[in-house]
Structures are given as C-alpha cells and as structure tokens.
Write a protein that holds these residues in place. Structure first.
Motif, PDB file in Angstrom:
ATOM      1  N   LEU A  28     -24.842  95.085 -18.968  1.00 26.25           N
ATOM      2  CA  LEU A  28     -23.720  95.013 -19.897  1.00 26.25           C
ATOM      3  C   LEU A  28     -23.153  93.598 -19.920  1.00 26.25           C
ATOM      4  O   LEU A  28     -23.247  92.869 -18.927  1.00 26.25           O
ATOM      5  CB  LEU A  28     -22.611  95.983 -19.476  1.00 26.25           C
ATOM      6  N   SER A  29     -22.551  93.232 -21.035  1.00 24.13           N
ATOM      7  CA  SER A  29     -21.847  91.946 -21.077  1.00 24.13           C
ATOM      8  C   SER A  29     -20.607  92.066 -20.199  1.00 24.13           C
ATOM      9  O   SER A  29     -20.189  93.167 -19.825  1.00 24.13           O
ATOM     10  CB  SER A  29     -21.429  91.623 -22.518  1.00 24.13           C
ATOM     11  N   GLN A  30     -19.993  90.938 -19.900  1.00 28.21           N
ATOM     12  CA  GLN A  30     -18.778  90.971 -19.087  1.00 28.21           C
ATOM     13  C   GLN A  30     -17.705  91.815 -19.764  1.00 28.21           C
ATOM     14  O   GLN A  30     -17.045  92.630 -19.115  1.00 28.21           O
ATOM     15  CB  GLN A  30     -18.258  89.558 -18.839  1.00 28.21           C
ATOM     16  N   ALA A  31     -17.525  91.640 -21.058  1.00 28.80           N
ATOM     17  CA  ALA A  31     -16.492  92.381 -21.782  1.00 28.80           C
ATOM     18  C   ALA A  31     -16.797  93.876 -21.780  1.00 28.80           C
ATOM     19  O   ALA A  31     -15.897  94.701 -21.578  1.00 28.80           O
ATOM     20  CB  ALA A  31     -16.360  91.860 -23.209  1.00 28.80           C
ATOM     21  N   GLU A  32     -18.050  94.248 -22.009  1.00 23.96           N
ATOM     22  CA  GLU A  32     -18.426  95.669 -22.011  1.00 23.96           C
ATOM     23  C   GLU A  32     -18.211  96.292 -20.632  1.00 23.96           C
ATOM     24  O   GLU A  32     -17.705  97.407 -20.517  1.00 23.96           O
ATOM     25  CB  GLU A  32     -19.885  95.833 -22.428  1.00 23.96           C
ATOM     26  N   LYS A  45      -6.587  92.969 -26.986  1.00 22.94           N
ATOM     27  CA  LYS A  45      -7.265  91.990 -27.836  1.00 22.94           C
ATOM     28  C   LYS A  45      -8.528  91.508 -27.122  1.00 22.94           C
ATOM     29  O   LYS A  45      -8.571  91.427 -25.897  1.00 22.94           O
ATOM     30  CB  LYS A  45      -6.358  90.791 -28.110  1.00 22.94           C
ATOM     31  N   ASP A  46      -9.537  91.174 -27.911  1.00 20.89           N
ATOM     32  CA  ASP A  46     -10.805  90.704 -27.344  1.00 20.89           C
ATOM     33  C   ASP A  46     -10.609  89.500 -26.432  1.00 20.89           C
ATOM     34  O   ASP A  46     -11.216  89.421 -25.363  1.00 20.89           O
ATOM     35  CB  ASP A  46     -11.793  90.341 -28.452  1.00 20.89           C
ATOM     36  N   ALA A  47      -9.758  88.577 -26.842  1.00 19.10           N
ATOM     37  CA  ALA A  47      -9.544  87.369 -26.037  1.00 19.10           C
ATOM     38  C   ALA A  47      -9.007  87.702 -24.656  1.00 19.10           C
ATOM     39  O   ALA A  47      -9.402  87.074 -23.656  1.00 19.10           O
ATOM     40  CB  ALA A  47      -8.586  86.423 -26.757  1.00 19.10           C
ATOM     41  N   THR A  48      -8.132  88.688 -24.571  1.00 23.95           N
ATOM     42  CA  THR A  48      -7.579  89.091 -23.276  1.00 23.95           C
ATOM     43  C   THR A  48      -8.657  89.713 -22.403  1.00 23.95           C
ATOM     44  O   THR A  48      -8.780  89.396 -21.217  1.00 23.95           O
ATOM     45  CB  THR A  48      -6.416  90.089 -23.475  1.00 23.95           C
ATOM     46  N   VAL A  49      -9.463  90.589 -22.994  1.00 27.85           N
ATOM     47  CA  VAL A  49     -10.551  91.230 -22.246  1.00 27.85           C
ATOM     48  C   VAL A  49     -11.540  90.177 -21.761  1.00 27.85           C
ATOM     49  O   VAL A  49     -11.953  90.197 -20.600  1.00 27.85           O
ATOM     50  CB  VAL A  49     -11.261  92.300 -23.098  1.00 27.85           C
ATOM     51  N   HIS A  50     -11.904  89.253 -22.622  1.00 30.95           N
ATOM     52  CA  HIS A  50     -12.863  88.210 -22.243  1.00 30.95           C
ATOM     53  C   HIS A  50     -12.326  87.365 -21.094  1.00 30.95           C
ATOM     54  O   HIS A  50     -13.060  87.039 -20.159  1.00 30.95           O
ATOM     55  CB  HIS A  50     -13.196  87.332 -23.441  1.00 30.95           C
ATOM     56  N   SER A  51     -11.051  87.018 -21.157  1.00 31.86           N
ATOM     57  CA  SER A  51     -10.437  86.212 -20.110  1.00 31.86           C
ATOM     58  C   SER A  51     -10.408  86.960 -18.777  1.00 31.86           C
ATOM     59  O   SER A  51     -10.810  86.419 -17.736  1.00 31.86           O
ATOM     60  CB  SER A  51      -9.014  85.830 -20.525  1.00 31.86           C
ATOM     61  N   ARG A  52      -9.957  88.199 -18.793  1.00 31.38           N
ATOM     62  CA  ARG A  52      -9.874  88.993 -17.559  1.00 31.38           C
ATOM     63  C   ARG A  52     -11.266  89.272 -16.990  1.00 31.38           C
ATOM     64  O   ARG A  52     -11.468  89.229 -15.776  1.00 31.38           O
ATOM     65  CB  ARG A  52      -9.156  90.315 -17.821  1.00 31.38           C
ATOM     66  N   ALA A  53     -12.225  89.572 -17.861  1.00 31.67           N
ATOM     67  CA  ALA A  53     -13.588  89.845 -17.404  1.00 31.67           C
ATOM     68  C   ALA A  53     -14.198  88.603 -16.771  1.00 31.67           C
ATOM     69  O   ALA A  53     -14.873  88.685 -15.740  1.00 31.67           O
ATOM     70  CB  ALA A  53     -14.449  90.321 -18.572  1.00 31.67           C
ATOM     71  N   SER A  54     -13.939  87.456 -17.362  1.00 31.79           N
ATOM     72  CA  SER A  54     -14.461  86.202 -16.822  1.00 31.79           C
ATOM     73  C   SER A  54     -13.864  85.911 -15.447  1.00 31.79           C
ATOM     74  O   SER A  54     -14.581  85.487 -14.529  1.00 31.79           O
ATOM     75  CB  SER A  54     -14.142  85.049 -17.785  1.00 31.79           C
ATOM     76  N   GLU A  55     -12.565  86.143 -15.305  1.00 28.81           N
ATOM     77  CA  GLU A  55     -11.905  85.930 -14.013  1.00 28.81           C
ATOM     78  C   GLU A  55     -12.482  86.860 -12.943  1.00 28.81           C
ATOM     79  O   GLU A  55     -12.733  86.439 -11.813  1.00 28.81           O
ATOM     80  CB  GLU A  55     -10.395  86.173 -14.137  1.00 28.81           C
ATOM     81  N   LEU A  56     -12.700  88.108 -13.316  1.00 29.43           N
ATOM     82  CA  LEU A  56     -13.235  89.078 -12.362  1.00 29.43           C
ATOM     83  C   LEU A  56     -14.672  88.737 -11.986  1.00 29.43           C
ATOM     84  O   LEU A  56     -15.053  88.788 -10.815  1.00 29.43           O
ATOM     85  CB  LEU A  56     -13.155  90.489 -12.960  1.00 29.43           C
ATOM     86  N   ALA A  57     -15.468  88.346 -12.973  1.00 27.96           N
ATOM     87  CA  ALA A  57     -16.869  88.000 -12.717  1.00 27.96           C
ATOM     88  C   ALA A  57     -16.997  86.756 -11.847  1.00 27.96           C
ATOM     89  O   ALA A  57     -18.011  86.574 -11.173  1.00 27.96           O
ATOM     90  CB  ALA A  57     -17.610  87.791 -14.033  1.00 27.96           C
TER      91      ALA A  57
END
Length: 80
Positions: A28-32, A45-57
């Motif tokens: 899965l992608s980070q966001a998924e 919002k997508d931007a929030t999910v992308h940011s949080r997923a990136s931080e977690l990853a």
C-alpha cells in the motif's frame, strides 16, 4: 537473539503503527496504509494524511518493522 529483537520491536509499535507497517509491507502507499490503520483519517484532507503518513513512515521503529516484514515475505516466497 534475532527473535528477541523482533519481539522487542513489535512491542514498541502501537497496534495502529503495526497495522500501518503491515500495510506498507504489503504494497500500500503511505496514505493508503495510514487511512487503513487510522480510519478516522478518511475524513481528513489529503495533505494532512500525506504529512502524517510520511512522519509515521520516517520513524525508525516503523521502518525496521516494514523491513522485517519484507524479509519474512521474501524468505517465504523463495523457490528451492
């Protein structure tokens, strides 16, 4: 000793972090993976999910678990 390291690493991850790592390891992608592990984020919002997923990853314990899961999958799929 390797068994101890993996158990120890798993204990460091919360259940949601573990779900996220499993999602990443399964392709899965980070966001998924983030949305799957954190269902409330589906409203964000997508931007929030992308940011949080990136931080977690980026967390070393998550990266380590994703790597461990990938190695297990590769070993299970070896043809002899």
């Amino acid at each position: 000793m390797a068994g101890r390291d993996s158990v120890s690493r798993e204990q460091l991850l919360s259940p949601k972090e573990e779900d996220f790592a499993v999602g990443l390891a399964s392709g899965l992608s980070q966001a998924e993976a983030y949305r799957k592990a954190y269902p409330n984020s589906r409203k964000w919002k997508d931007a929030t999910v992308h940011s949080r997923a990136s931080e977690l990853a980026a967390l070393s314990k998550v990266r380590g678990r994703v790597s461990e899961l990938g190695q297990k999958a590769a070993a299970a799929n070896q043809v002899t």
